[in-house]
Motif scaffolding. Sequence first.
Motif: not given
Length: 759
Positions: A557-562, A564-566, A592-595, A601-605
């Motif tokens: 989850x963390x790998x995917x979220x990072x 997909x930043x932006x 993981x988004x909250x963390x 960190x740059x999060x997904x839109x």
Amino acid sequence: MALQTAAAAARAILTSLHEIMASRSGAQAKLNQVVDVIGEKLDSEVCSIYLLREGMLELFATRGLNQQAVHVTRLAVGEGLVGTIASNNETLNLAEAAAHPDFAFRPETGEERFHSFAGVPIVRRERSVGVVAVQHVERRRYEEVEIEALQTVAMVLSELIANAGLIDEDDSLGSGMHMTGPERLQGMSLVKGIASGTAVFHQPRVTIEQIVAEDIEAERQRVYLAFDKMREQIDRMASQAEFGVGGEHEEVLLTYKMFAYDEGWGRRINEAIDSGLTAEAAIERVQQHTRMRMRQIDDPLLADRMHDLEDLSNRLLRIVSGQLGTAASLGLKGDAILVARNLGPAELLEYDRRRLKGVILEEGSLTAHVVIVARAMGIPVVGRLRGLRGKVREGDLLLLDGTQGVLDVRPTPSMVETFETRFAKNRERQAHYATMRDTQPVSRDGKRVAVMINAGLRDDLPMLNLTGADGIGLFRTEFQFLVSATLPARERQTRLYRDVLDMAGDRPVVFRTVDIGGDKTLPYLRHDDDHLEENPAMGWRALRVALERDGLLKVQARALIEAAGGRTLNVMFPMVTEPWEFDAAKAVFESQVAFLKKQKKLLPEAIRYGAMVEVPAIAEWLDVLAPKLSFLSIGTNDLTQFLFAADRGHPKLAERYDWVSPAILRFLHRVVTAVAPFGTDITVCGEMGGRRLEALALLGLGITRLSITPASVGPIKELVSKVDLGEIRAAMDGWVKNPPPNMRAALTEWAAYHCIECD
């Protein structure tokens, strides 16, 4: 026979042959001496050597037959007793030669007074390149010790005639069309497509360079050490978690262990060494004897066990010779069809894709890891070809039809011509589909259909642009896990996911969280207990594993979220059965988004969450689940086998279900109807969507998003352009309510009436 053992007889002959080979005599003179030595040591009235030249077996030397027949008598492969031995690569031992149905009398030889006959093939690199035969006036079958002595002699002769240039190397190493003739094998279609190439064994047979031993005790020690190492390997295999306890795997391994520890097998190899052979030659000598026994076995179960012994012999030979690499490490020299008992995905990926045209397996199933990867690579695969290694030889020309599950071995020129014509038409069709790359899939009544690809490897990404697909509707993240020796680190996962998104650009990518466990066992991810899953497809796998091993899902989850930043992240959970499973998986991502938000960190839109419809039970929850979903994907492969309780990997059941059965179409119609009020996107991402007739049925159900193999994109785009969605939906509504006796026939008839070509 005066000599009491095969070892003593062979050793006496080998000693003399060693001296002959070391002499400065010409090749013909050496052969003349060889037949005299064999005849004398075996007390045989006739000894003859036939060698393969220009596709014919020519009498090169004889003791006992008319000398005028030398270089005059010639037999075609398959003609007479000598030709039969060469053709079948087997020994004949006859008390009355003339009684054999293949006997062919040659008057110039003067052999009419001889009754008994024994002959063995002279084999080089798995092919018969000649025959050594003995004859007697007396009617009798030759003793086992005499046959074994002849077989040992034939091995030495192979080295002698090759070094002397007495055979055309092309005859022993060429296409083999004249060696055993063409043969058609029927297997199971695992990955569709057609291909031609030469046979290359994944575990290549060892080339034996030295046959005559210089130090018998040293050779014996080499075999003892090789046996110890082989037994360690078998014991280690038996202890690995993926084999478990009970079931077919254990039965196979028990048989392997039985042969590995068989004292009789080791004793026969030792006796061959006593005769003066090297360790490699001794193993090969005993293996040749095993192959001949295999050809005489009618019991399929016993024949399978003999194939196990053949497999272990190859393993022992590789260990003792130190030649442990696969064909991938040696490199492919031309267009090749890979031959294996079974294969892992990582092993397949080691091969040069430019030259690897197809794969044939003795085993294999539709759900095997290697099949999933091969389909992604566009490599046709046929499996369940029993006894494959006994029917295909290294270097044989092969024509592979992955669509029909057919393999043609050593085809005739006319078969090759027919195949090439079909291949050319297939290329023309593919070229036509390639022209549709920039064409949007719009139906005749102006409706846009989304056609995406399934992927799982970094090398799949160029297919997005080559096919003009709308995006990646299913990215199988487990491929990275399947081809890794250890659990992929988060950084490594992040790099892959970011590369995929970069390559896709503005096109959507749907990442399915890792679907491992069950039949996709990873050696570094073990069960907590020792229970063997009898139904792995319905077992501890996919989201069930991820939620229990939540560390695995958190890292992904963390790998995917990072990664997909932006950007927008589309994430899909496999094998959701009840709403709480979806909620739990989504909660892992949200945590993981909250963390990462705290870490600046740059999060997904945006994150769009979806679920796969694979387990039929989910249909009872769609009114509860659909409001929580951004999209729904139907995995028709697993869904179909669960609906029919028919294992796709079972050879007797694989063809028992039909994707256009009313049972499946009604179920899909129910899913589409249930989620319609919520406006949830529905995609079919199984193999069903890549087949034209099945895709037509899906369009009729109102499904306008398909994710398929890259090779299917062109054909499906063309199909869409010829269909009026309103018309097919009206027809399908009627069929769903009142199914015709044969739904496939009804669909086919409808397509033909509307001039739509289907599979």
